[in-house]
Write an enzyme that holds these catalytic residues in place. Structure first.
Site, mmCIF file in Angstrom:
data_model
loop_
_atom_site.group_PDB
_atom_site.id
_atom_site.type_symbol
_atom_site.label_atom_id
_atom_site.label_comp_id
_atom_site.label_asym_id
_atom_site.label_seq_id
_atom_site.Cartn_x
_atom_site.Cartn_y
_atom_site.Cartn_z
ATOM 1 C CE LYS B 97 16.242 -24.140 -5.579
ATOM 2 N NZ LYS B 97 16.989 -23.272 -4.356
ATOM 3 N N GLY B 158 22.583 -15.963 -3.652
ATOM 4 C CA GLY B 158 22.887 -14.470 -3.138
ATOM 5 C C GLY B 158 23.792 -13.552 -3.224
ATOM 6 C CB ALA B 184 21.737 -19.636 -7.612
ATOM 7 N N GLY B 185 21.975 -15.819 -7.897
ATOM 8 C CA GLY B 185 22.577 -15.048 -8.938
ATOM 9 C C GLY B 185 21.963 -14.116 -9.555
ATOM 10 C CG ASN B 206 14.435 -15.280 -1.462
ATOM 11 O OD1 ASN B 206 15.054 -17.156 -0.986
ATOM 12 N ND2 ASN B 206 13.982 -15.127 -1.057
ATOM 13 C CB THR B 207 19.146 -12.695 -2.605
ATOM 14 O OG1 THR B 207 19.272 -13.688 -2.438
ATOM 15 C CG2 THR B 207 19.572 -11.158 -2.365
#
Lengths: 65, 258
Positions: B97, B158, B184-185, B206-207
């Protein structure tokens, strides 16, 4: 011999990269090594000899997104 | 639900995940297991020679999930190529990645450096998954140089702000000939569902999973959301319209009462 390990002077008593990992008590799993900015393939760690003032960087895999 | 092919590798889950920010390795494994994700990201750093690091690699390998190292920490193409080569040795995979974000505050990906690094890594035989802005032109350029997919952002890493870049994601999805993974986001399962309904091929979360009060349950929630969104997309969503269109036939059967 004196080498530089992750930017810190280090007194090393062995010969090869494999010796270094053993001395540090580190497993070979999830680890990469570069000497003088060149990545050293895992297959040749046992045959790669370190020299006085070798700049060694050891990297490990950690959590990340 | 159809499976997803990237560089000849078949994924049955369209939910990709990260390993950052979990409170413990156990919490991470519970969450990843519940998510049924088949691809998970990892980072590299200089080894901490003084302190012991929590070993997350062993449980991941035992689980059998495919590992995707990232180049996080790289600020230039040169650093990213070096990080990818290290990661290939560390994790024994030629998948990477590619992420290059020189600015630690907003973590905005540097498109120019990313394109340069992608070209070089592809020549070196890597499967490159570039994390980029939701920039349709850049995504086409990355596709042209041989990236096996593109990973445009929904909003800053995040931030949990969801698909702030939606109009541009829609253009990327329409134009792309390689899989589009929204990264992301994504802060809630509804964001993931929406991404899939728009036609994204996968999402990376993830987050939102890692910092949940109950990471395992949140992992399952994301799995269900991704499946629901993809199924809806494959089923064919109805067109939007301003005027009402009756679901029941508007007959005059009560007319005689007035």
């Amino acid at each position: 011999m004196k080498i530089v390990l992750n930017d810190v002077p280090y007194e090393f008593t062995g010969n090869t990269l494999e010796d270094l990992l053993n001395e540090l008590g580190k497993s070979q799993q999830g680890i990469a090594i570069a000497i003088n900015q060149q990545v050293v393939p895992k297959s040749v760690w046992c045959a790669t000899k370190l020299n006085e003032q070798s700049q060694v960087f050891i990297f490990e895999s950690i959590a990340g997104g | 639900m159809s499976s997803l092919l990237i560089a000849g590798y078949e994924f049955h889950s369209r939910l990709f995940t990260g390993t950052g920010k979990y409170a413990s390795a156990d919490a991470m494994m519970d969450s990843l297991t519940a998510s049924e994700s088949e691809l998970v990201t990892l980072s590299l750093r200089r080894m901490d020679l003084k302190n012991h690091t929590d070993n997350i690699l062993q449980p991941l390998q035992q689980h059998g999930i495919k590992l995707l190292p990232n180049t996080s920490g790289a600020r230039t193409a040169k650093e990213a190529v070096f990080a990818a080569e290290l990661a290939r040795e560390a994790l024994e995979t030629h998948w990477v990645k590619l992420e290059i974000h020189p600015d630690p505050r907003y973590l905005m990906p540097d498109g120019m450096e990313t394109l340069l690094a992608a070209e070089e890594l592809i020549k070196k035989g890597f499967v490159v998954m570039p994390y980029v802005h939701a920039d349709p032109v850049l995504c086409k350029r990355l596709e042209e140089v041989g990236c096996q997919c593109v990973m445009p952002l929904g909003s800053p890493i995040g931030s949990n702000m969801g698909l702030a870049s939606r109009p541009f994601l829609e253009i990327i999805i329409e134009q792309s000939r390689v899989p589009v993974i929204i990264d992301a986001g994504i802060g809630a399962p509804s964001d993931a569902s929406l991404a899939m309904e728009l036609g994204a091929d996968a999402v990376l979360v993830n987050t939102a999973m890692a910092v949940a009060k109950h990471p395992a349950q949140m992992g399952k929630a994301f799995r269900l959301a991704v499946e629901a969104g993809r199924m809806a997309y494959e089923s064919g969503l109805g067109a939007k319209r301003i005027q009402a269109q009756a679901t029941s036939p508007l007959t005059d059967f009560l007319g005689a009462l007035s």
